[in-house]
Design an enzyme around this catalytic site. Structure first.
Site, mmCIF file in Angstrom:
data_model
loop_
_atom_site.group_PDB
_atom_site.id
_atom_site.type_symbol
_atom_site.label_atom_id
_atom_site.label_comp_id
_atom_site.label_asym_id
_atom_site.label_seq_id
_atom_site.Cartn_x
_atom_site.Cartn_y
_atom_site.Cartn_z
ATOM 1 N N LYS A 187 41.377 23.551 -9.547
ATOM 2 C CA LYS A 187 42.767 23.181 -9.304
ATOM 3 C C LYS A 187 43.339 22.558 -10.572
ATOM 4 O O LYS A 187 42.851 21.541 -11.069
ATOM 5 C CB LYS A 187 42.869 22.187 -8.140
ATOM 6 C CG LYS A 187 44.297 21.761 -7.818
ATOM 7 C CD LYS A 187 44.334 20.828 -6.614
ATOM 8 C CE LYS A 187 45.745 20.368 -6.302
ATOM 9 N NZ LYS A 187 45.780 19.479 -5.119
ATOM 10 N N LYS B 27 43.707 27.426 -7.914
ATOM 11 C CA LYS B 27 45.075 27.001 -7.652
ATOM 12 C C LYS B 27 45.700 26.454 -8.934
ATOM 13 O O LYS B 27 45.051 25.643 -9.602
ATOM 14 C CB LYS B 27 45.076 25.918 -6.559
ATOM 15 C CG LYS B 27 46.460 25.379 -6.203
ATOM 16 C CD LYS B 27 46.359 24.255 -5.182
ATOM 17 C CE LYS B 27 47.756 23.738 -4.829
ATOM 18 N NZ LYS B 27 47.710 22.598 -3.909
#
Length: 338
Positions: A203, A256
Site C-alpha cells: 500500500k 493499492k
C-alpha cells in the site's frame, strides 16, 4: 517467423466476434469486490460529494445495497466503518467495539443473506481515532512517531470483533510491520482459524486517497502517512513486503492503488503466482473518471471497462472498485466496448 505480407496480425482484429474469440483477458462480475461505507447514527444513506454515486449507509439499511449487489451478481463486499466523532479516541478503541458499525453491519448482512455474500472487513484504526492515523502516535526522544507494536494489539482485537460478527476475511490496511502475524495469532487463539486475511501488503502513500478520506472522515490531523505507507518511487520493496505477509499467514495479497501501479501488480503476480492477488481501484481513480464523464470529456463506460480490464491484465485476480455495481449492470446488459 514469417513477416509481412505473409503475417497479418490484423486478421485477428477484423470483427468483434473474432476479437472476442481470441481475447486474452476477460473481466467478469466474479472479479469484483464492492466497497461499502457504514455509518453509525444516521437513518438514511448520505451521498458522498467527492465520489458521485457512492453513499454512507446506515447500519440498519446496509442490506439494501448488499441486495442490489447480489442481484447484479457482485457477491463480495468490503465494509468500512464510520463511528460518531464523539466516540473516537487516541487509541482507536471504538475499532473493536462489538456494537460498532462494522460488526453490527456484518451481523445484519448475515441474518438477511446467510453465507451468500463474501464479507471482507477493513481493519485499520484511522477512522476510529481523534488523530486520523493508522497507528497510535507517541512521543519518543522529542519526536512524534506512530508506534507500531502497540497498534498491533488494537488491530488484532478489531479483527477478532469482525470475525465474531461473521466476517469471511479481515483486511489489515495500516501497513504496520507484523500486522498479519498479530492478527493471525489472535484469530487462531480465539478459535477463528477459518477466517482468512486479505492483506494490504503493498500500500503506497498516494495522493489518490483523498475522496476516501473525506468519505470515511479518516484524514490524518497532523503530518502524513509516509512513515508507514510505501514510497511511490519503490517497486522492488513490494517483494519484501509480500514475502513477509505470506510468511505471517496472509491468504490474499493486495496492491493499492491500482491504476498508477500496474507495474507493481505485474511484479507481484509474476513472483507469487500461487497467491490470489487483489488490486484496489481507489477513490481518486474512481472520482477522476466520474468528474471527466460529467464534463463530457470521456465515455464513462468505455474508460471504466478499459481501466478495470487493464488492472486484471496486469495480474489482479480480484479488483476492489467503486465502479463494481455499474460495471455489473453494464455487463449484465451485454455491454462490451472492445
Amino acid at each position: 517467423m514469417p513477416l509481412f505480407p505473409e503475417l497479418r496480425p490484423r486478421r485477428l482484429r477484423l470483427t468483434k466476434s473474432i476479437r472476442d474469440l481470441v481475447a486474452e483477458t476477460t473481466l467478469t462480475v466474479n472479479d469484483l469486490i464492492y466497497p461499502v461505507f457504514v455509518r453509525e447514527g444516521i437513518s438514511e444513506p448520505e451521498p458522498i460529494d467527492a465520489m458521485p454515486g457512492q453513499y454512507r449507509y446506515p447500519v440498519e439499511k446496509v442490506t439494501d445495497i448488499v441486495s442490489k449487489a447480489l442481484e447484479l451478481g457482485v457477491k463480495a463486499i468490503i465494509l468500512f466503518g464510520i463511528p460518531p466523532a464523539e466516540k473516537k479516541d487516541h487509541m482507536g478503541t471504538p475499532a473493536y467495539d462489538p456494537k460498532g458499525p462494522v460488526p453490527k453491519a456484518v451481523k445484519t448482512i448475515r441474518r438477511e443473506f446467510g453465507e451468500e455474500p463474501v464479507i471482507f472487513t477493513d481493519v485499520c484504526i484511522c477512522g476510529y481515532t481523534t488523530h486520523g492515523h493508522c497507528g497510535i502516535p507517541v512521543e519518543k526522544r522529542g519526536r512524534k512517531l506512530i508506534d507500531n507494536d502497540s497498534t498491533l494489539k488494537v488491530i488484532a482485537r478489531m479483527a477478532v470483533a469482525h470475525a465474531e460478527a461473521g466476517a469471511d476475511f479481515v483486511a489489515p490496511s495500516g501497513m504496520m510491520d507484523g500486522m498479519v502475524q498479530a492478527i493471525r495469532e489472535e484469530l487462531d487463539k480465539e478459535g477463528f482459524t477459518e477466517v482468512g486475511i486479505m492483506s494490504y501488503a503493498v500500500k503506497y502513500a498516494s495522493g489518490f486517497y483523498g475522496p476516501f478520506r473525506a468519505a470515511a472522515e479518516s484524514a490524518p490531523r497532523f503530518g502524513d502517512r509516509r512513515s508507514y505507507q510505501m514510497d511511490p518511487r519503490n517497486a522492488m520493496e513490494a517483494i519484501k513486503e509480500v514475502i513477509l505477509d505470506i510468511e505471517e499467514g496472509a491468504d490474499i495479497l493486495m496492491v493499492k492503488p491500482a491504476l498508477a501501479y500496474l507495474d507493481v501488480i505485474r511484479l507481484v503476480k509474476e513472483n507469487f503466482p500461487h497467491y490470489p492477488l487483489a488490486a484496489y481501484n481507489v477513490s481518486g481513480e474512481y472520482s477522476m473518471v466520474k468528474a471527466a464523464a460529467e464534463k463530457g470529456w470521456i465515455d464513462e463506460k468505455l474508460v471504466t471497462l478499459e481501466i478495470l480490464t487493464a488492472i486484471k491484465r496486469a495480474g489482479a485476480d480480484l479488483i476492489l472498485t467503486y465502479h463494481a455495481l455499474d460495471v455489473a449492470k453494464w455487463l449484465k446488459e451485454g455491454y462490451n466496448p472492445f
